[in-house]
Design a protein around this motif. Structure first.
Motif, PDB file in Angstrom:
ATOM      1  N   ALA A  82      22.184 -31.655 -90.581  1.00  0.00           N
ATOM      2  CA  ALA A  82      21.961 -32.498 -91.998  1.00  0.00           C
ATOM      3  C   ALA A  82      22.313 -33.912 -91.843  1.00  0.00           C
ATOM      4  CB  ALA A  82      22.493 -31.772 -93.051  1.00  0.00           C
ATOM      5  N   GLY A  83      23.546 -34.138 -91.278  1.00  0.00           N
ATOM      6  CA  GLY A  83      24.018 -35.475 -91.021  1.00  0.00           C
ATOM      7  C   GLY A  83      23.163 -36.349 -90.148  1.00  0.00           C
ATOM      8  N   SER A  84      22.717 -35.622 -88.870  1.00  0.00           N
ATOM      9  CA  SER A  84      22.089 -36.064 -87.750  1.00  0.00           C
ATOM     10  C   SER A  84      20.649 -36.472 -88.627  1.00  0.00           C
ATOM     11  CB  SER A  84      21.873 -35.179 -86.782  1.00  0.00           C
ATOM     12  OG  SER A  84      23.188 -34.929 -85.921  1.00  0.00           O
ATOM     13  N   ARG A  85      20.051 -35.505 -89.194  1.00  0.00           N
ATOM     14  CA  ARG A  85      18.875 -35.699 -89.887  1.00  0.00           C
ATOM     15  C   ARG A  85      18.669 -37.105 -90.597  1.00  0.00           C
ATOM     16  NH1 ARG A  85      15.052 -31.551 -89.652  1.00  0.00           N
ATOM     17  NH2 ARG A  85      14.271 -32.082 -91.776  1.00  0.00           N
ATOM     18  N   ARG A  86      19.801 -37.270 -91.536  1.00  0.00           N
ATOM     19  CA  ARG A  86      19.952 -38.404 -92.075  1.00  0.00           C
ATOM     20  C   ARG A  86      20.032 -39.634 -91.457  1.00  0.00           C
ATOM     21  NH1 ARG A  86      22.948 -35.369 -95.715  1.00  0.00           N
ATOM     22  NH2 ARG A  86      24.866 -35.757 -94.703  1.00  0.00           N
ATOM     23  N   ALA A  87      20.887 -39.607 -90.440  1.00  0.00           N
ATOM     24  CA  ALA A  87      21.220 -40.865 -89.627  1.00  0.00           C
ATOM     25  C   ALA A  87      19.897 -41.097 -88.753  1.00  0.00           C
ATOM     26  CB  ALA A  87      22.474 -40.537 -88.663  1.00  0.00           C
ATOM     27  N   GLY A  88      19.361 -40.154 -88.373  1.00  0.00           N
ATOM     28  CA  GLY A  88      18.220 -40.227 -87.343  1.00  0.00           C
ATOM     29  C   GLY A  88      18.420 -40.500 -85.835  1.00  0.00           C
ATOM     30  N   ARG A 121      10.103 -27.295 -93.348  1.00  0.00           N
ATOM     31  CA  ARG A 121      11.146 -28.375 -93.186  1.00  0.00           C
ATOM     32  C   ARG A 121      10.526 -29.099 -92.236  1.00  0.00           C
ATOM     33  NH1 ARG A 121      17.220 -27.301 -91.984  1.00  0.00           N
ATOM     34  NH2 ARG A 121      17.587 -29.336 -91.205  1.00  0.00           N
ATOM     35  N   VAL A 180      12.577 -33.934 -87.697  1.00  0.00           N
ATOM     36  CA  VAL A 180      12.964 -35.224 -87.826  1.00  0.00           C
ATOM     37  C   VAL A 180      13.281 -35.359 -86.205  1.00  0.00           C
ATOM     38  CG1 VAL A 180      14.531 -36.672 -88.462  1.00  0.00           C
ATOM     39  CG2 VAL A 180      13.561 -35.266 -90.035  1.00  0.00           C
ATOM     40  N   ASP A 183      24.361 -41.019 -80.933  1.00  0.00           N
ATOM     41  CA  ASP A 183      25.197 -41.851 -82.057  1.00  0.00           C
ATOM     42  C   ASP A 183      26.459 -42.224 -81.028  1.00  0.00           C
ATOM     43  OD1 ASP A 183      25.974 -42.915 -84.538  1.00  0.00           O
ATOM     44  OD2 ASP A 183      27.187 -41.031 -84.946  1.00  0.00           O
TER      45      ASP A 183
END
Length: 68
Positions: free
Chosen positions: A31-37, A16, A19, A43
């Motif tokens: 997963a949500g943090s990785r998607r949003a960056g 993996r 990010v 955030d």
């Protein structure tokens, strides 16, 4: 901000790619943090929660209208 090494991997998940948060540069795990960056704290800084909306109503005692 530190450079992102595409070959860098996390120790908890094999294969993996790391990010990093676009604001502070810390590694992201969710997963949500990785998607949003963005991490949860960064955030929240950029997108603060809206103020609480008052939903409860209450009855008010009123005098009757004249002529009604």
């Amino acid at each position: 901000m530190p450079a992102v090494d595409p070959q860098e991997h996390t120790g908890d998940a094999v294969g993996r790619r790391v990010v990093r948060c676009r604001l502070c540069g810390r590694p992201l795990t969710g997963a949500g943090s990785r998607r949003a960056g963005l991490g949860p704290s960064c955030d929240a800084k950029l997108h603060p929660a809206p103020p609480a909306i008052r939903t409860r109503r209450h009855e008010v005692e009123q005098d009757p209208l004249p002529g009604a």
